[in-house]
Each structure stands twice: as structure tokens, then as C-alpha cells.
Design an enzyme around this catalytic site. Sequence first.
Site, short mmCIF file in Angstrom:
data_model
loop_
_atom_site.label_atom_id
_atom_site.label_comp_id
_atom_site.label_asym_id
_atom_site.label_seq_id
_atom_site.Cartn_x
_atom_site.Cartn_y
_atom_site.Cartn_z
CE LYS A 198 33.95 -21.46 -16.75
NZ LYS A 198 33.23 -21.00 -18.16
CD GLU A 220 24.60 -27.58 -22.70
OE1 GLU A 220 23.32 -27.09 -22.93
OE2 GLU A 220 25.57 -26.96 -22.88
CB CYS A 257 24.28 -22.74 -11.89
SG CYS A 257 23.82 -23.20 -13.39
N1 GSH Z 1 23.04 -24.90 -21.74
C1 GSH Z 1 23.59 -25.20 -20.47
C2 GSH Z 1 22.82 -26.27 -19.66
O1 GSH Z 1 21.34 -26.24 -19.71
O2 GSH Z 1 23.43 -26.82 -19.18
C3 GSH Z 1 23.57 -23.96 -19.75
C4 GSH Z 1 24.41 -24.06 -18.43
C5 GSH Z 1 25.07 -22.57 -17.87
O3 GSH Z 1 24.91 -21.37 -18.78
N2 GSH Z 1 25.66 -22.69 -16.67
C6 GSH Z 1 26.25 -21.45 -16.34
C7 GSH Z 1 27.73 -21.73 -16.69
O4 GSH Z 1 27.99 -22.76 -16.24
C8 GSH Z 1 26.12 -21.05 -14.85
S1 GSH Z 1 24.28 -20.62 -14.17
N3 GSH Z 1 28.46 -20.53 -16.99
C9 GSH Z 1 29.90 -20.48 -17.11
C10 GSH Z 1 30.28 -20.14 -18.40
O5 GSH Z 1 29.40 -19.86 -19.20
O6 GSH Z 1 31.48 -19.88 -18.33
#
Ligand code: GSH
Length: 244
Positions: free
Chosen positions: A59, A84, A32
Amino acid sequence: NFHGLNSITLNPDDELPPLASGKIRLYNMRFCPYAERAVLYFAKKNVSVEVINVNLVDKPKWYLERNPLGKVPTIEHDGKIIYESAVVAEYLDDIFPDSSVLPKDPYLRAHQKILVERLSAISGAFYGLLRATADNQEAGIANLKKALDTAESLLTDNFYGGKSSGYADMLVWPHLERVEVLPLIRPDLHLDKLLGTDYPKLTAYIARMKELPEVKAAIRPAEHHVQFFDSYKTGKPDYNIGIT
Ligand code: GSH
């Protein structure tokens, strides 16, 4: 200073190990880009962290109890939960001010955050091309070029942080790392010449970034990115690629 960065990913049936008091934990996914921002930050600040890799398709309940958004990165310490990526970065600077990556000066600080916003088109363009079909690939390539044109013009020094790397570099790098690998992930799009010829400053910047200890700690080999995205496309991402 990383414990478990390449540990096997935990699934819903796996028990969450207890976190010792005073220790900081990062809930991560090895591929990620947002979680990589946190990894870069821990490495740059030289703060010890214990890493738990989490299955994001299926999850664990204990993860959703900690972060209701179910996204990575999340950090935990002394019973506190923060998530975040940009919030995590600033929080780490606030609790470890001696190694602050964000500048103290309010204007310079704001400017680093503005740069992150202006560079954020790179991630949208990357994900667009990752999924591009014959119908929209041209628009996707134009989108990426526009984002990279902006990135090239905003690079007025060695780093977005100035003479040395800073907050904006830590937050944008994970997406540039993946843009560089995109020609290998999507060979059908013929992107191989895209970065080198048209973006001399960015190309030199990428080489410079790869020399930083924090980037060396966080970067994944190109072939692992390719294998991960191949598995991701099937709807069953292999989170454990490259673990030996
Ligand atoms: N706005 C968040 C940040 O900056 O931390 C974005 C984080 C994000 O989108 N992570 C993805 C995630 O956890 C993986 S790259 N996806 C799982 C989901 O959305 O269910």
C-alpha cells in the site's frame, strides 16, 4: 462519467496526482466487490468521478494517510475523506439528494439496510468457497446454498429495491456477480448447476441486473475475474488484468 476506472494500479513508488477542487475521487481496486458498490452508486447517480486504482498488497503511504484501515473504497473531495462502502453510498445520497438511491421514507430506508444485512451471508459464503479445501468444501457449499435460499425468498419483486433497483441491489450485486463466476474460478467444486436449477428467481434477477446501465458500467468479464483470482491465490494479485 468515470475517468480512470481502468487506469494502471498505483504502487508505493508512484506519485499521487493532485485532485482539482470540486472534483470527486474514488480510490478503487478493480476487482474489489466493496469498491464496486461505490462504482455502481456513481454510475446510478450519474455523478462524475475520477478513479485511482490502488495496490492493496503493497500500500502506498499516501493511501494509508487517507484511510488508516487501508481498504477500498475511499472517496475524497474538497479535502474530505470518506470510507466504508455503505457509508460512502449514503454520503453520496446525502450530498446529491436529487439522485438519492435510498428512499426518503425512514421505514423504507431502514428496510433497504435490513435487506443488505440479511443478504450479507452471500459474501461470507463466496469467500469461504473461494478458499475451500477438500476438508471443508461440503460445509462451504451448504453455506452458500443457505445464503442463496435466503436471497431467493427475499426477492419478492423485480429487485430488492422493489419495482426498480435500489440501495440493496447496488450493495449486494458485486457479490452475486462473483457467485455467478465461482464455478469457473473453482471448477473442482462442480458448482455449475447450483444457480440455474434451484434459484429461478435469482437467476432471472441476475439477468435483469445485467441490463441496468450502472451494472453494465461496473461489471467485469467472467474471464477477468477468473484470471484475477488465479493471481490472487499466488499472493501476488494482478490488479491490471484486462487493461489494454
Ligand atoms: N467493510 C469494508 C467496506 O464495506 O468498504 C470492506 C472493504 C474491503 O474489505 N476491501 C478490501 C480491501 O481493501 C478489498 S475487496 N482489502 C485490503 C486490506 O484489507 O488490507
